[in-house]
Design an enzyme around this catalytic site. Structure first.
Site, PDB file in Angstrom:
ATOM      1  CE  LYS A 216       0.627 -18.870  40.326  1.00 26.98           C
ATOM      2  NZ  LYS A 216       0.655 -17.616  39.590  1.00 26.98           N
TER       3      LYS A 216
ATOM      4  CG  ASP B 256       8.168 -11.086  35.196  1.00 22.64           C
ATOM      5  OD1 ASP B 256       8.479 -11.255  34.006  1.00 22.64           O
ATOM      6  OD2 ASP B 256       7.058 -11.356  35.654  1.00 22.64           O
TER       7      ASP B 256
END
Ligand code: EPU
Length: 423
Positions: free
Chosen positions: A28, A122
């Site tokens: 990824k 986050d």
């Protein structure tokens, strides 16, 4: 009335040791940057071994917004990049995926302008991009920001000597992608050394860029005016490989990680060896064997080649059933401890102090309803659940889809009892 979006959960029941082989998908954290890098050269790029995960779908949407045609056939992506691009990354997409910031360098280099929404913080804590901007300024870009959007412009980029304050993966990648189209020579010192940087440099070289030193802390680039489209195969995902290693560590068993690169997992295998897990490079990838109780160890996260911060939730999950006390120190992100409360719900004995987690092993965790707040936290909870007594339901399975291809199928093929349900 539109129905509320449904969440899904993973239901995991212990089912003994894992056995068999599991294919490791493309990485990824490499492919997302390769897709951004494709913006640098008009024409048709072909990328093989692309995992079917939602982050790739989000990056595809972002590139589509810019005018790139992205097609998938099996695990191959074709990216048709036009002469004209819409140099804009809107908040709706950047908010879904922080890695969208990787388009900033390529857009500036290609279009001389870029309008990119600021990624917010986050669960990991604040995630600034000051090093990306500072480096790009040294290459000649100027930035203004208002209403959460960064507007960058430049009148051609010029090579420069850049020293990063910290070997940031994202900043190294953005600067590398900008530098390959800058005029003259650029050096990036204190560069990140992660294998994904080496993959990106190899892709850029395939496009005609002149890059040396990727994988070391000094990267040199001789700028090139025009790059050509390339064909490339993405490296295997070392975090996915680590996840199956950790799963075998907790459940026990004998598993071959097909396609894994043992050289990307050196220090982790050494650490896991101290925990009692046997590993060995295999012609197919990496062989893993475990048949005893995990030994507790101390672990500190560090930039590559250190133990990656992405491995930390997995290691904490393993230590919950270790035979003693292990101290885990996080050196990269200030947050990233929320999954610990979930492990505690499963009976783990963990105390956090600042950026340290003190994990006292218990004989066995007990299954419980828990929630995954991010990809790696989700993976860690699955790992913990494989060895727990009774059933664990992990809500927030969508987070795993961001980075793990066919995660449930792969575990089921190894003999795990795991299923996905709507909640
Ligand atoms: N940092 C700054 N300023 C910057 C950039 C980074 O202060 O301009 C700080 C960060 O706040 C953090 C540290 O530097 O404390 C390292 O951040 P880095 O830039 O290296 O991380 P990243 O590029 O944002 C990538 C991976 C993460 C992985 C980290 C560290 C991608 C898409 N993400 O993030 O992976 O944890 O490197 O290795 O490549 C994941 O896959 O789940 C994931 C979060």
């Amino acid at each position: 009335m539109p129905s509320a979006p449904t969440e899904s959960a993973l239901v995991v029941r212990p089912n003994g040791p894992l056995k068999g082989s599991v294919p490791i998908s493309g990485a990824k954290n490499s492919v997302l940057k390769l897709m951004a890098a494709a913006l640098l050269a008009p024409g048709t790029h072909t990328v093989h071994n692309v995992p079917d995960i939602t982050d790739v779908a989000v990056m595809s949407q972002l590139l589509d917004h810019m005018g790139v045609v992205v097609r998938r056939e099996g695990s191959t992506l074709t990216l048709i990049v036009g002469e004209e691009l819409i140099a804009e990354a809107p908040y709706e997409l950047v908010a879904k995926m922080r890695a969208s910031i990787a388009v900033l360098g390529p857009l500036l280099a290609r279009c001389g302008t870029a309008s990119v929404a600021m990624p917010g913080g986050d669960d990991f804590g604040p995630r600034p991009i000051d090093m990306h901007l500072r480096g790009l300024e040294l290459l000649g870009a100027e930035f203004t920001s208002s209403r959460g959007i960064i507007e960058g412009r430049c009148d051609g980029l010029l090579g420069a000597n850049i020293v990063l304050e910290f070997p940031s993966v994202g900043a190294t990648e953005n600067l590398l992608m900008a530098a390959v189209r800058a005029k003259g020579e650029t050096t990036i010192d204190n560069a990140a050394r992660e294998p994904e940087i080496v993959d990106l440099a190899a892709f850029l070289s395939q496009m005609g860029a002149q890059v040396t030193g990727a994988g070391s802390s000094t990267i040199s680039v001789e700028g090139t005016e025009r790059l050509s489209p390339a064909e490339f195969t993405v490296m295997p995902d070392r975090i996915e490989a680590a996840t199956f290693l950790a799963a075998t560590g907790v459940a026990g068993g004998e598993v071959t990680l097909t396609g894994a690169r043992p050289d990307h997992l050196d220090l982790l295998c050494q650490k896991f060896g101290d925990m009692g897990i046997k590993t060995s490079p295999d012609p197919d990838g990496l062989w893993v064997f475990m048949n005893e109780r995990l030994h507790s160890v101390d672990v500190s996260t560090l930039p590559y080649p250190g133990i990656a911060t992405d491995f930390k939730p997995l290691i904490v999950a393993m230590l919950t059933v270790g035979d003693d006390v292990g101290i885990v120190t996080e050196n990269l992100f200030t947050g990233r401890f929320r999954y610990i409360d979930e492990l505690i719900r499963m009976g783990a004995d963990i105390r956090t102090e600042g950026h340290h987690a003190v994990v006292r092993g218990v004989d066995r965790l007990s299954g419980a309803p828990v929630r995954a707040h991010d990809i790696r936290a989700g993976a860690a909870l699955v790992v913990a659940a494989l060895g727990a007594e009774g059933e664990t339901t992990i809500v927030g399975a969508e987070h795993l889809d961001r980075g793990y291809e066919r995660f449930v199928d792969k575990l089921v093929a190894l003999g795990a009892d795991i299923e996905r349900v709507s909640v």
